[in-house]
Design a protein around this motif. Structure first.
Motif, PDB file in Angstrom:
ATOM      1  N   ALA A 146      -2.469  18.297 -11.243  1.00  0.00           N
ATOM      2  CA  ALA A 146      -2.263  17.439 -12.411  1.00  0.00           C
ATOM      3  C   ALA A 146      -2.084  18.287 -13.663  1.00  0.00           C
ATOM      4  O   ALA A 146      -1.278  17.962 -14.542  1.00  0.00           O
ATOM      5  CB  ALA A 146      -3.450  16.491 -12.576  1.00  0.00           C
ATOM      6  N   GLU A 173       0.864  -1.181   0.000  1.00  0.00           N
ATOM      7  CA  GLU A 173       0.000   0.000   0.000  1.00  0.00           C
ATOM      8  C   GLU A 173       0.887   1.212   0.000  1.00  0.00           C
ATOM      9  O   GLU A 173       1.613   1.457   0.947  1.00  0.00           O
ATOM     10  CB  GLU A 173      -0.881   0.003   1.248  1.00  0.00           C
ATOM     11  CG  GLU A 173      -2.161  -0.776   1.051  1.00  0.00           C
ATOM     12  CD  GLU A 173      -2.712  -1.284   2.371  1.00  0.00           C
ATOM     13  OE1 GLU A 173      -3.450  -2.270   2.363  1.00  0.00           O
ATOM     14  OE2 GLU A 173      -2.366  -0.681   3.414  1.00  0.00           O
ATOM     15  N   PRO A 174       0.848   1.976  -1.051  1.00  0.00           N
ATOM     16  CA  PRO A 174       1.776   3.114  -1.134  1.00  0.00           C
ATOM     17  C   PRO A 174       1.533   4.087   0.005  1.00  0.00           C
ATOM     18  O   PRO A 174       0.398   4.338   0.375  1.00  0.00           O
ATOM     19  CB  PRO A 174       1.430   3.777  -2.460  1.00  0.00           C
ATOM     20  CG  PRO A 174       0.505   2.877  -3.149  1.00  0.00           C
ATOM     21  CD  PRO A 174      -0.039   1.894  -2.199  1.00  0.00           C
ATOM     22  N   VAL A 177      -4.712  10.526 -20.016  1.00  0.00           N
ATOM     23  CA  VAL A 177      -5.082   9.931 -18.734  1.00  0.00           C
ATOM     24  C   VAL A 177      -6.148  10.776 -18.054  1.00  0.00           C
ATOM     25  O   VAL A 177      -7.153  10.267 -17.540  1.00  0.00           O
ATOM     26  CB  VAL A 177      -3.847   9.800 -17.823  1.00  0.00           C
ATOM     27  CG1 VAL A 177      -4.250   9.445 -16.395  1.00  0.00           C
ATOM     28  CG2 VAL A 177      -2.905   8.741 -18.358  1.00  0.00           C
ATOM     29  N   LEU A 178      -5.964  12.094 -18.089  1.00  0.00           N
ATOM     30  CA  LEU A 178      -6.925  12.985 -17.433  1.00  0.00           C
ATOM     31  C   LEU A 178      -8.230  13.039 -18.200  1.00  0.00           C
ATOM     32  O   LEU A 178      -9.304  13.089 -17.604  1.00  0.00           O
ATOM     33  CB  LEU A 178      -6.306  14.374 -17.263  1.00  0.00           C
ATOM     34  CG  LEU A 178      -5.134  14.395 -16.272  1.00  0.00           C
ATOM     35  CD1 LEU A 178      -4.406  15.729 -16.325  1.00  0.00           C
ATOM     36  CD2 LEU A 178      -5.614  14.121 -14.857  1.00  0.00           C
ATOM     37  N   PHE A 191       2.830   8.152  -2.309  1.00  0.00           N
ATOM     38  CA  PHE A 191       2.529   8.605  -3.648  1.00  0.00           C
ATOM     39  C   PHE A 191       1.119   8.168  -4.008  1.00  0.00           C
ATOM     40  O   PHE A 191       0.539   7.303  -3.374  1.00  0.00           O
ATOM     41  CB  PHE A 191       3.541   8.076  -4.665  1.00  0.00           C
ATOM     42  CG  PHE A 191       3.583   6.589  -4.805  1.00  0.00           C
ATOM     43  CD1 PHE A 191       4.461   5.851  -4.031  1.00  0.00           C
ATOM     44  CD2 PHE A 191       2.781   5.932  -5.717  1.00  0.00           C
ATOM     45  CE1 PHE A 191       4.509   4.478  -4.150  1.00  0.00           C
ATOM     46  CE2 PHE A 191       2.826   4.553  -5.846  1.00  0.00           C
ATOM     47  CZ  PHE A 191       3.693   3.831  -5.062  1.00  0.00           C
ATOM     48  N   PHE A 192       0.581   8.797  -5.052  1.00  0.00           N
ATOM     49  CA  PHE A 192      -0.757   8.475  -5.515  1.00  0.00           C
ATOM     50  C   PHE A 192      -0.710   7.418  -6.592  1.00  0.00           C
ATOM     51  O   PHE A 192       0.242   7.349  -7.357  1.00  0.00           O
ATOM     52  CB  PHE A 192      -1.392   9.722  -6.143  1.00  0.00           C
ATOM     53  CG  PHE A 192      -1.671  10.817  -5.175  1.00  0.00           C
ATOM     54  CD1 PHE A 192      -1.121  12.075  -5.360  1.00  0.00           C
ATOM     55  CD2 PHE A 192      -2.491  10.612  -4.079  1.00  0.00           C
ATOM     56  CE1 PHE A 192      -1.387  13.107  -4.481  1.00  0.00           C
ATOM     57  CE2 PHE A 192      -2.762  11.634  -3.193  1.00  0.00           C
ATOM     58  CZ  PHE A 192      -2.208  12.889  -3.391  1.00  0.00           C
ATOM     59  N   THR A 193      -1.763   6.632  -6.671  1.00  0.00           N
ATOM     60  CA  THR A 193      -1.897   5.740  -7.812  1.00  0.00           C
ATOM     61  C   THR A 193      -3.079   6.223  -8.629  1.00  0.00           C
ATOM     62  O   THR A 193      -3.924   6.962  -8.117  1.00  0.00           O
ATOM     63  CB  THR A 193      -2.166   4.299  -7.369  1.00  0.00           C
ATOM     64  OG1 THR A 193      -3.419   4.279  -6.675  1.00  0.00           O
ATOM     65  CG2 THR A 193      -1.074   3.797  -6.462  1.00  0.00           C
ATOM     66  N   PRO A 194      -3.180   5.813  -9.888  1.00  0.00           N
ATOM     67  CA  PRO A 194      -4.306   6.260 -10.714  1.00  0.00           C
ATOM     68  C   PRO A 194      -5.665   5.859 -10.130  1.00  0.00           C
ATOM     69  O   PRO A 194      -6.678   6.392 -10.564  1.00  0.00           O
ATOM     70  CB  PRO A 194      -4.057   5.556 -12.049  1.00  0.00           C
ATOM     71  CG  PRO A 194      -2.586   5.403 -12.087  1.00  0.00           C
ATOM     72  CD  PRO A 194      -2.175   5.115 -10.686  1.00  0.00           C
ATOM     73  N   THR A 224      -1.829   5.242 -22.417  1.00  0.00           N
ATOM     74  CA  THR A 224      -1.088   3.989 -22.554  1.00  0.00           C
ATOM     75  C   THR A 224      -1.398   3.084 -21.375  1.00  0.00           C
ATOM     76  O   THR A 224      -1.246   3.480 -20.231  1.00  0.00           O
ATOM     77  CB  THR A 224       0.430   4.280 -22.576  1.00  0.00           C
ATOM     78  OG1 THR A 224       0.696   5.130 -23.677  1.00  0.00           O
ATOM     79  CG2 THR A 224       1.229   3.008 -22.710  1.00  0.00           C
ATOM     80  N   ALA A 225      -1.828   1.835 -21.665  1.00  0.00           N
ATOM     81  CA  ALA A 225      -2.153   0.916 -20.583  1.00  0.00           C
ATOM     82  C   ALA A 225      -1.231  -0.288 -20.548  1.00  0.00           C
ATOM     83  O   ALA A 225      -1.130  -0.973 -19.543  1.00  0.00           O
ATOM     84  CB  ALA A 225      -3.603   0.446 -20.725  1.00  0.00           C
ATOM     85  N   GLN A 239      -0.281  12.184 -20.615  1.00  0.00           N
ATOM     86  CA  GLN A 239      -0.861  12.659 -19.359  1.00  0.00           C
ATOM     87  C   GLN A 239      -2.222  13.301 -19.612  1.00  0.00           C
ATOM     88  O   GLN A 239      -3.165  13.116 -18.834  1.00  0.00           O
ATOM     89  CB  GLN A 239       0.089  13.646 -18.671  1.00  0.00           C
ATOM     90  CG  GLN A 239      -0.422  14.097 -17.328  1.00  0.00           C
ATOM     91  CD  GLN A 239       0.686  14.512 -16.380  1.00  0.00           C
ATOM     92  OE1 GLN A 239       1.825  14.058 -16.479  1.00  0.00           O
ATOM     93  NE2 GLN A 239       0.366  15.396 -15.447  1.00  0.00           N
ATOM     94  N   PHE A 265      -6.155   9.082  -7.583  1.00  0.00           N
ATOM     95  CA  PHE A 265      -5.753  10.441  -7.976  1.00  0.00           C
ATOM     96  C   PHE A 265      -6.055  10.642  -9.434  1.00  0.00           C
ATOM     97  O   PHE A 265      -5.756   9.773 -10.232  1.00  0.00           O
ATOM     98  CB  PHE A 265      -4.261  10.620  -7.699  1.00  0.00           C
ATOM     99  CG  PHE A 265      -3.747  11.963  -8.072  1.00  0.00           C
ATOM    100  CD1 PHE A 265      -3.247  12.210  -9.346  1.00  0.00           C
ATOM    101  CD2 PHE A 265      -3.769  13.008  -7.154  1.00  0.00           C
ATOM    102  CE1 PHE A 265      -2.786  13.461  -9.698  1.00  0.00           C
ATOM    103  CE2 PHE A 265      -3.305  14.261  -7.502  1.00  0.00           C
ATOM    104  CZ  PHE A 265      -2.807  14.486  -8.766  1.00  0.00           C
TER     105      PHE A 265
END
Lengths: 1010, 500
Positions: free
Chosen positions: B45, B25-26, B117-118, B29-32, B165-166, B114, B35
């Motif tokens: 962002a 569990e980070p 992603v947003l 930092f954030f994960t997608p 990109t995944a 980026q 965040f």
């Protein structure tokens, strides 16, 4: 020949006495006292055994032992203890007789120790099926090293201990049988008293009893996912003998090993003014004699080193106690570098009743040190001290007429080296503590249950301040405070069962379960723009701009382990281990991995036919092992997607520092790197182990290498970490040791040599990738390290240098862009008449092919002389430091070799013309042979006679004189060929870029026992 | 003993059964997955996308990389070096391994990913109100369009990346999209952005604060239509271009700054004429000031990477108020005055390959006092769109669509009036077109517009083959630069531009 005094008391007298005193049957007994040869003190826990039988006893606190129920006959009696040479004697026991056999054991280092630590237990060396080398504390006790592992250099076959940076308190590079991984840390796992992952640099070297180095899969697989790089097991001292108090100290001086020949002021001025393109704003007087500032003399000094150690040790009844306190202080030969370390230790072993034992190992170390700036480039950072000490113009005095530090010859981003030393502070304070509590319980004979709990805490605080007067802070003043903390909890539970089945079968089973958690935290703050230097980093609020950041990570490991040791008739040995490790660092699909190993060994020397055939052989064991181990040295959270926060951005007039950028996407399949290793070995002893030979051949292949595979930038990322790629290391190790003694003179000679070659087998489809080994201040020197399939790690990549262009026609016809007469000529390797990236080739390799060490000691009565010579052969170093110092007529100082610059009347083929710089990229001109042979250690020791010592109230006094690194034979032109400015990496190894010079040390020491 | 083994077994089972114990569990930092969630998260962002513009290795995008591939190869600027990657760009002797190609490409596609992603995430952000979501969606669509627009103008056909990109397994199969399709996508993104974005962000005091606005999206849309109507894509969108430019004019959100010199001072950045600029400040300061400064002017010296030409300077009329600001011909530092062309204190670069001394850039000279602080960097913004540019775009588009109408004259004469030049009148369509072309070269000098203008006017080869440096290696196919070699090596499906 060992001198042992065997005392045979009149058989007849004993026979009469034994009739009543001993057992009613007709067997006899053997008894005696074991003492240490040098001090005469009784030695406890010595295993005295009748060779060829299972009759054995252990000496007690007074050194006395008794072996009962000995059938009559002639026997070979052997006394063994870790840290001492074995004592042998032959005795004859008559019916009902009590024979007396005393031993005087000689303390000694490398030898066939009876017992070695093997990870979650100990094993008799005779029964070992794996490849383990041992070094004991006494041998390295007189080495004035600032960290314990440094003293292992040259003593273990297959182990390379390299001082990549000689600054006090710096890291050390240790490799066992070559490096496996491309991206992970290839350092061996260090286990101190069972604490996995402890830091050897923060342990008092004098507290160490033995180092046991586990090298092959059979020995390391018990450490599963962390054993791939080998394991160094460190056992600290236990209380022994009657309580005694020892004080030891040494004090010495260190000096820089070399002085690089650079131009003096007159020569510099001459060449500078002769250079037609010199900056006209500076005029140097070439007519009168100028006074020279030898900057190397200014910044280097003869530096003191001292160490004080107090130890209380002893055992009484069921308790053993060791207390030690140590204070070490080393000033660096470069001004502005030093290290002071204090440490305390408390080791207690307590037996409670016959079946229960408790123990604790607690240590705390605190270090305070200063570091000088080395290993970084010039450019906008003001330069490292080591580079400026060579390059700053010799015509400039240390201080100018106003009393301030002088500036550089031309306005530029270079700082006066003394200014850097005095006006830059870089202090590191470390606190490191390990506490272990363990308990052992023997519910049944042969079954031991053990549980241990340990806690490790480390705190490293680095505080830096760069003055406003230095270019390095852009004349603003900059302070950095970084605090890194790590705490680890480790719980280990094991059960060991030992059963002898009949007289032939011996079985030991081990099962265990461990859990470990490590928490890391980092906090840092930075201030830029101070109004004055007075408060430095102690008042960050003074800065115009203060920024801070913090970070935290956590990792956990859960493991199950098991081992089986079986021996048949003491001659046929089989070992099997397995460990299953689960680590939080690995992706959801691959959390667990299993690491098995198996080994067999045959003690040929115990076979009767061999004893008859070649009686000279006292020891012959053949071993074979195979197994797999893993490496989990990847960063935490690597399998998870992540956003990075902290990018600066501005909205209108406001600046922000918390921009978020996407840095990674998920990789649900990330897993361990696995190393499969095969080892075949021979342990041979001749003439009663007066000559011993150990040889090993190994092959280890690492697959599923974690590798950042390049992806096209159009995806928004540059690479992603995945498991592809394979690397192989293959090699041979040989260790030879001889002992002889006659008429009071004992001579010991030993040597080890190892040969290792690495090879990249697969890069997941890529043929090669490039890295930059030189620093960022030489922007054209990019991609000068190549990692290529079919090649070893550590290759340099660049152009071949072919001398100097002797004519403009030659330069024009060369196809080399920027070619001028009197300039560097590059070789057209592919013959296409132009010089481009296709003419780059592999220029050398930083990994030595051969490593060797030779030890010798001569002891006569109370004097002894010991010598260690070690070396590494067949490797190259890139001398980046020299690359910036061979431009004749340049505005910074150059080497004296530039005096032979090319002219039409002096058509040199090794130095360019006035004002012509060497080619701006890596060429073979800077690749030098690094092979060296070094007189690492010479020590002369005198044990003061007891009666003299008694006059001053001491029980024992030893004096010694020791020299470290006194002579080095090498063709390398710079300070030290072992350096590596890019740290301990295997890929970017061998770059000398303004590194800290090596030092010669002479110390005088005493060890007093009260 | 039994108790002991039992308790050990219990411990073993409990911990062994706790498989969840090994899940990471980070902590920092954030994960997608978590965040961005709030409006404040969106703000940082969006700030992170700016980092692709101003950060990166070697100041890759709007400090150094962008002018390196879009301004240096033009006829208005010359690189000082005669032998390195800068020179290769300037003289068209570069190859696909030239470092500036992949450096800019990397930043462009990093920003696009980026943004993607947003774009995927924003519609799912329930905690954020619709109006805020719209604003930010508009902003990231703008960024996606902006970067594709930059890429398509430099390289022509490039990969059109419309999804985040995944995974990496199919990376080797991505191909480039036809230019027309890319332009259509850009235009759609900008039209959406223009609808969603406000004229000014609610917490902003100036229309331009570095975040995309309706004006910025519409101005860029006009530029996109102009490019689509030019020699490359060869469609006809002049009317739409004119309409977009007119929408910006009619919004009355921007005016010309009366004194041209004031436009280029740090204290006046984000002023009434700026529509969209790349922001520099705080820890992120720009290097372009230093790059276009001479190195022989004492403490105010820069790193002297490039300068302009006397031929270009000569095209300016002496009464043009912009001439003095556009070129650096004289500098006073302390008590010394340096001139670019005379001794003593001569600073104009003069080499055997340039017979006359070269004047430097005046536009980016301001350092708020002295360049000697902060390693030669300043807080000046990089202007992407200014109101003067929009006026000229309108004049050009209107002329092409409807001939030189009074509106067209009105627009161009506003710019000329500010430059203290006489207004134009009574010109034919062709003459008007040439006037607009010339006016653009004077007004927007050194702002990375010239090269793209030449390309879309179809006069790329004709003009640059007269440039003494460009003609060394220039060939007609070089209207598009080569796709970076690294990309083709890793994704052979991309293929290379014709001729390279």
């Amino acid at each position: 020949m060992r001198t042992i005094r065997v005392c045979l008391i009149g058989c007849a007298a004993l026979l009469a006495a034994a009739g009543g005193a001993t057992a009613q049957d007709s067997s006899g007994a053997i008894a005696g006292v074991v003492r240490a040869r040098d001090t005469g003190t009784p030695v406890a826990r010595v295993g005295v055994s009748v060779v060829g039988t299972r009759l054995t006893a252990e000496s007690d606190g007074e050194g006395r032992y008794t072996i009962s129920a000995v059938p009559p006959g002639t026997y070979h009696l052997r006394a063994r203890l870790l840290g001492y040479a074995a004592g042998d004697t032959t005795i004859v026991v008559q019916v009902g007789q009590r024979v007396s056999a005393d031993f005087r054991l000689q303390p000694s280092a490398i030898e066939l120790n009876p017992v070695v630590a093997v990870g979650y237990g100990t094993q008799r060396k005779a029964d070992l099926t794996g490849s383990v080398s041992s070094v004991t504390g006494p041998e390295i006790a007189t080495n004035p090293v600032d960290r314990a592992d440094q003293a292992l250099a040259g003593r273990v076959p297959g182990m390379q201990v390299q001082t990549t940076n000689a600054q006090p308190g710096s890291e050390l590079r240790i490799r066992l049988r070559g490096g496996n991984s491309l991206s992970g840390d290839n350092s061996p796992l260090v286990v101190i008293d069972g604490v996995i992952g402890a830091d050897l640099s923060l342990i008092n070297p004098s507290d160490i009893e033995t180092f046991d180095v586990l090298k092959d899969a059979s020995a390391t697989a018990i450490y599963g996912a962390r054993g791939a790089n080998g394991v160094i097991l460190v056992t600290t001292k236990r209380g022994q003998g009657p309580f005694h108090f020892d004080y030891s100290t040494y004090i010495g001086a260190q000096d820089v090993s070399k002085h690089i020949a650079v131009l003096n002021a007159d020569q510099f001025a001459l060449l500078y003014m002769r250079n037609p393109n010199h900056d006209k704003s500076v005029k140097l007087d070439t007519l009168t004699h100028l006074s020279t500032t030898d900057w190397q003399d200014v910044v280097y000094r003869s530096a003191p080193i001292q160490n004080h150690q107090i130890q209380v040790s002893g055992s009484s009844g069921a308790s053993s106690l060791l207390l030690s306190a140590n204070w070490f202080d080393q000033q660096g030969v470069l001004l502005g570098s030093d290290l002071t370390r204090g440490s305390l230790r408390f080791n207690l072993d307590q037996g409670l009743g016959a079946r229960f034992r408790l123990g604790t190992r607690v240590t705390y170390t605190r270090t305070v040190g200063s570091q000088a700036r080395v290993n970084s480039g010039y450019g906008s950072g003001g330069g490292p001290v080591t580079m400026q000490a060579l390059r700053f113009a010799p015509t400039i005095p240390v201080r100018d007429s106003t009393g301030n530090f002088s500036g550089p010859l031309l306005p530029s981003a270079n700082d006066n080296p003394m200014a850097i030393i005095e006006l830059r502070q870089d202090n590191t304070t470390t606190g490191y503590g390990i506490g272990t509590l363990f308990g052992e319980y023997d519910p049944l004979p042969g079954l031991t249950l053990r549980t241990s709990l340990s806690y490790t805490s480390s705190d490293v605080l680095e505080q830096q301040y760069v003055s406003r007067k230095l270019q390095a802070s852009l004349n603003l003043g900059q302070a950095n405070i970084d605090d890194n903390t790590a705490t680890t909890w480790l719980v280990e539970n094991t059960a060991t069962l030992h059963r002898a089945l009949g007289r032939q079968h011996d079985l030991t089973l081990l099962g265990g379960f461990t859990a470990q958690q490590t928490d890391n935290g980092a906090n840092s703050a930075q201030g830029v723009g101070f109004t004055s230097d007075l408060l430095g980093y102690r008042r960050l609020n003074l800065a115009d701009q203060v920024t801070g950041s913090s970070n935290a990570t956590r990792q956990r490991v859960l493991s199950y382990l098991g081992r089986v040791n079986y021996s048949l008739a003491g001659k046929y040995l089989v070992t099997g281990t397995v460990r299953a490790d689960g680590s939080s660092k690995f992706a959801a699909n691959n959390k667990w991995a299993v690491f098995p190993s198996a080994a067999v060994a045959w003690r040929l020397s115990d076979e009767p036919f061999l004893r008859r055939l070649i009686p000279a052989v006292s020891e012959l064991k053949l071993r074979l092992s195979a197994g797999s181990t893993g490496s989990n040295a990847i960063p935490t959270y690597q399998s998870l997607a992540a956003w990075n926060v902290g990018a600066p951005y501005a909205i209108g007039p406001t600046a922000f520092f918390n921009g978020a950028t996407l840095s990674r996407i998920t990789n649900p399949n990330l897993r361990w790197e696995t190393t499969v290793q095969y080892d075949a070995g021979v342990d041979l002893g001749l003439f009663g182990n007066q000559l011993t030979v150990t040889a090993d051949a190994y092959d280890k292949t690492t697959k599923d290498l974690l590798y950042a595979k390049q992806v096209p930038y159009l995806l928004g990322f540059a690479s992603y970490v995945t498991n592809i790629g394979r690397v192989r290391n293959r090699g041979l190790e040989l260790a030879v040791d001889t002992r002889s003694a006659s008429r009071g003179l004992e001579v010991r000679l030993g040597g080890n040599v190892s040969l290792n070659r690495s090879k990249v087998l697969d890069l997941g489809g890529d043929r090669q990738f490039f890295l930059t080994g030189s620093n960022t201040s030489l922007p054209r020197w990019e991609n000068d390290v190549i990692v290529q399939v079919g090649q070893p790690l550590g290759n340099f990549y660049g152009y071949v240098w072919d001398g100097i262009f002797q004519s403009s026609a030659e330069a024009a016809a060369s196809g080399q862009a920027g070619a001028v007469v009197g300039g560097d000529k590059l070789r057209d390797v592919n013959g296409d008449r132009k010089i481009d990236s296709n003419d780059q080739t592999i220029l050398g390799n930083a990994q030595p092919r051969y490593l060797f060490g030779l030890t010798g000691s001569v002891t006569y009565d109370r004097f002894s002389l010991s010598v260690l010579v070690r070396g590494a052969l067949d490797f190259q170093v890139v001398n980046v430091s020299r690359a910036g110092m061979e431009t004749p007529g340049g505005s910074s100082n150059m080497l004296t070799s530039v005096l032979g610059y090319w002219t039409t009347t002096n058509p040199s083929n090794s130095m360019t013309a006035l004002n012509v710089s060497p080619f701006d990229g890596l060429t073979s001109r800077w690749v030098e042979d690094g092979s060296f042979v070094r007189l690492q250690n010479v020590t002369v020791q005198w044990d003061v006679p007891e009666r003299l010592g008694a006059r001053v109230g001491v029980r024992r006094l030893r004096l010694y004189l020791s020299g470290q690194n006194l002579l080095t034979a090498s063709r390398y032109s710079w300070y030290d060929p072992e350096v590596s400015s890019r740290g301990t990496s295997d890929l970017t190894l061998g770059w000398d870029d303004s590194n800290y010079p090596g030092t010669k040390t002479v110390t005088v020491g005493a060890s007093v026992g009260f | 003993m039994i108790l002991r083994t039992l308790s050990l077994a219990v411990i073993a089972l409990t911990l062994g059964g706790c498989r969840g114990w090994l899940v990471e569990e980070p902590q920092s930092f954030f994960t997608p997955d978590d965040f961005p969630t709030t409006e404040a998260d969106l703000k940082i962002a969006l700030g992170g996308i700016d980092d692709w513009y101003t950060g990166g290795q070697s100041q890759a995008y709007f400090h150094r990389g962008w002018p390196m591939i879009t301004e240096v190869p033009s006829d208005q600027t010359v690189a000082q070096s005669a032998s390195d990657s800068r020179y290769a760009q300037d003289s068209y002797t570069l190859n696909a391994s030239n470092e500036w190609l992949w450096r800019v490409w990397r930043q462009i596609y990093g920003a696009i990913n980026q943004a993607n992603v947003l774009i995927a995430r924003i519609p799912q952000m329930d905690q954020v109100s619709q109006s805020v979501r719209d604003r930010y969606l508009g902003a990231v669509k703008f960024h996606r369009a902006f970067n594709h627009f930059n890429a398509v103008r430099v390289w022509g056909s490039v990969p059109l990346m419309m999804r985040p990109t995944a995974e990496f397994a199919t990376a080797t199969q991505i191909t480039r999209a036809p230019t027309a399709e890319i332009y259509d996508s850009i235009a759609r993104d900008l039209a959406d952005a223009a609808t969603l974005l406000p004229l000014r962000w609610p917490d902003s005091s100036t229309p331009d604060d570095g975040r995309p606005t309706r004006g910025a999206a519409t101005a860029m849309l006009a530029d996109v239509y102009l490019n689509m109507s030019g020699a490359i894509v060869q469609q006809n969108h002049w009317a739409e271009a004119a309409a977009a430019a007119k929408a910006v004019i009619d919004s009355k959100a921007y005016t010309l700054v009366p004194n041209f010199a004031d436009l280029w001072l740090i204290k006046n950045k984000n002023g009434p004429e700026h529509i969209y600029s790349i922001q520099f400040g705080g820890l992120k300061r720009n290097l372009f000031t230093s790059q276009s400064r001479p190195s022989g002017i004492g403490v105010e010296s820069g790193i002297n990477y490039w300068y302009s030409t006397p031929d270009f300077m000569a095209t300016f009329s002496d009464s043009d108020a912009r001439k003095k600001t556009t070129f650096l011909t004289q500098v006073t530092v302390g008590t010394t005055t340096y001139r670019y062309d005379t001794l003593p204190g001569f600073f104009g670069d003069k080499r055997p390959r340039f017979p006359k001394p070269m004047p430097y850039y005046g536009k980016f000279y301001d350092a708020n006092g002295s360049i000697a602080n902060n390693n030669g960097r300043t807080d000046l913004n990089w202007p992407i769109y200014r109101y003067a540019d929009v006026l000229l775009m309108f004049a050009e588009a209107e002329n092409e669509a409807n001939g030189p109408t009074p509106d067209a004259y009105g627009a161009i004469n506003q710019v000329r009036a500010r430059a203290k030049l006489a207004p134009l009148a009574g010109l034919s369509q062709d003459q008007f077109r040439d006037s607009v072309h010339r006016e653009r070269s004077w007004e927007l000098a050194f702002e990375s517009k010239r090269l793209f203008d030449l390309k879309r006017w179809g006069s790329f080869y004709a003009v640059l083959s007269q440039d003494p440096v460009a003609k060394i290696g220039l060939q007609p196919f070089m209207v598009f630069l080569p796709i970076p070699q690294r990309e083709i090596d890793l994704d052979p499906g991309l293929g290379q531009n014709t001729g390279w």
